[in-house]
Scaffold this active site. Structure first.
Site, PDB file in Angstrom:
ATOM      1  N   VAL A   1       7.321  -2.328   7.173  1.00  0.00           N
ATOM      2  CA  VAL A   1       7.233  -0.869   7.247  1.00  0.00           C
ATOM      3  C   VAL A   1       7.908  -0.254   6.025  1.00  0.00           C
ATOM      4  O   VAL A   1       9.080  -0.510   5.759  1.00  0.00           O
ATOM      5  CB  VAL A   1       7.876  -0.350   8.553  1.00  0.00           C
ATOM      6  CG1 VAL A   1       7.869   1.178   8.582  1.00  0.00           C
ATOM      7  CG2 VAL A   1       7.136  -0.921   9.761  1.00  0.00           C
ATOM      8  N   LYS A   2       7.134   0.552   5.292  1.00  0.00           N
ATOM      9  CA  LYS A   2       7.665   1.205   4.096  1.00  0.00           C
ATOM     10  C   LYS A   2       8.254   2.556   4.471  1.00  0.00           C
ATOM     11  O   LYS A   2       7.569   3.393   5.085  1.00  0.00           O
ATOM     12  CB  LYS A   2       6.530   1.443   3.104  1.00  0.00           C
ATOM     13  CG  LYS A   2       6.596   0.566   1.881  1.00  0.00           C
ATOM     14  CD  LYS A   2       5.380   0.804   1.046  1.00  0.00           C
ATOM     15  CE  LYS A   2       5.709   0.875  -0.408  1.00  0.00           C
ATOM     16  NZ  LYS A   2       4.516   1.151  -1.210  1.00  0.00           N
ATOM     17  N   VAL A   3       9.497   2.767   4.091  1.00  0.00           N
ATOM     18  CA  VAL A   3      10.213   3.998   4.451  1.00  0.00           C
ATOM     19  C   VAL A   3      10.781   4.606   3.172  1.00  0.00           C
ATOM     20  O   VAL A   3      11.385   3.881   2.367  1.00  0.00           O
ATOM     21  CB  VAL A   3      11.352   3.663   5.450  1.00  0.00           C
ATOM     22  CG1 VAL A   3      12.217   4.868   5.735  1.00  0.00           C
ATOM     23  CG2 VAL A   3      10.787   3.081   6.744  1.00  0.00           C
TER      24      VAL A   3
ATOM     25  N   THR B   1       0.867  -1.178   0.000  1.00  0.00           N
ATOM     26  CA  THR B   1       0.000   0.000   0.000  1.00  0.00           C
ATOM     27  C   THR B   1       0.903   1.227   0.000  1.00  0.00           C
ATOM     28  O   THR B   1       2.107   1.119   0.232  1.00  0.00           O
ATOM     29  CB  THR B   1      -0.915   0.049   1.245  1.00  0.00           C
ATOM     30  OG1 THR B   1      -0.104   0.282   2.411  1.00  0.00           O
ATOM     31  CG2 THR B   1      -1.693  -1.240   1.428  1.00  0.00           C
TER      32      THR B   1
ATOM     33  N   ALA C   1       3.139  -1.194   4.731  1.00  0.00           N
ATOM     34  CA  ALA C   1       2.420   0.005   5.187  1.00  0.00           C
ATOM     35  C   ALA C   1       3.442   1.129   5.346  1.00  0.00           C
ATOM     36  O   ALA C   1       4.481   0.948   5.993  1.00  0.00           O
ATOM     37  CB  ALA C   1       1.729  -0.282   6.515  1.00  0.00           C
TER      38      ALA C   1
END
Ligand code: E4P
Length: 215
Positions: free
Chosen positions: A82-84, A27, A56
């Site tokens: 975790v998208k960074v 996402t 996310a």
């Protein structure tokens, strides 16, 4: 190669999850905004389906904020990655989150040096955006070739997640090159299933079957 759906729509995810061909979901803030629901409720519902990998994205642009959001997202469900974003604050945050055992997907990657750095700070996934490179006249797939070569040279464990996929040939080319994952919109995943000769062939088989004496 693993196949991910690039959407925050639970309906879309369910349709592919039921087929048994889905390995994960990515996402981003734009996709979540389309759903008109809170981020947490969308994420919880996606994770509850049993999807093993759900990316996310944090929206903070400073390291402390990214760490706060990343830790909160990670605590929500074991399937969350975790998208960074690939900015200096993101590199710092990824290094710390990865050391804590959080799986990080470094996003908004547009060059081989950026992919090298994502691996260096311990990202689990690196997300090169090939469609957006194609859109501005560059060869997005060439970037995938470069990253695959670099990661193989140094036996880098970071998985290459081909993002911003626009059509089935992107998926096929990424698989030929040896990328680990491709994430795509529903329309592209549906096209992977379909072929007009399959439909024609089935229609002919069923028509001929009517001629077979029954009983
Ligand atoms: C996935 O992780 C990316 O956010 C996504 O593939 C971007 O795709 P787009 O370029 O079609 O917005």
């Amino acid at each position: 190669m693993e196949l991910f759906l690039d959407t925050a729509s639970v309906t879309e995810i369910k349709s592919m999850w039921d087929l048994g061909i889905l390995d994960g979901v990515t996402t981003n803030p734009s996709l979540v905004a389309k759903e008109g629901r809170t981020f947490d409720s969308v994420l919880r519902e996606i994770c509850a389906l049993g999807i093993p990998s759900v990316s996310a994205e944090v929206t903070a642009t400073d390291t402390d904020g990214m760490l706060r959001e990343g830790r909160r997202l990670r605590a929500m469900h074991p399937s969350i990655y975790v998208k960074v974003p690939m900015i200096p604050a993101g590199l710092r945050a990824t290094k710390i989150l990865a050391k804590e055992g959080t799986r990080v997907n470094m996003t908004l990657v547009f060059s081989a040096p950026q992919a090298l750095l994502a691996a260096k700070v311990g990202a689990t996934y690196v997300s090169p955006f090939i469609g957006r490179l194609d859109d501005q006249g560059q060869d997005g797939m060439e970037l995938i070739r470069e990253i695959v070569t670099i990661y193989r040279n140094y036996r880098v464990p970071t998985k290459i997640l081909v993002a911003s996929v626009r059509h089935p040939m992107h998926v096929v080319d990424a698989a030929k090159i040896g990328a680990d994952i491709a994430t795509m919109p529903l329309a592209v995943m549906e096209k992977l299933v379909q072929h007009p000769l399959t439909d024609l062939g089935l229609a002919r088989f069923l028509k001929d079957w009517e001629k077979v004496p029954k009983g």
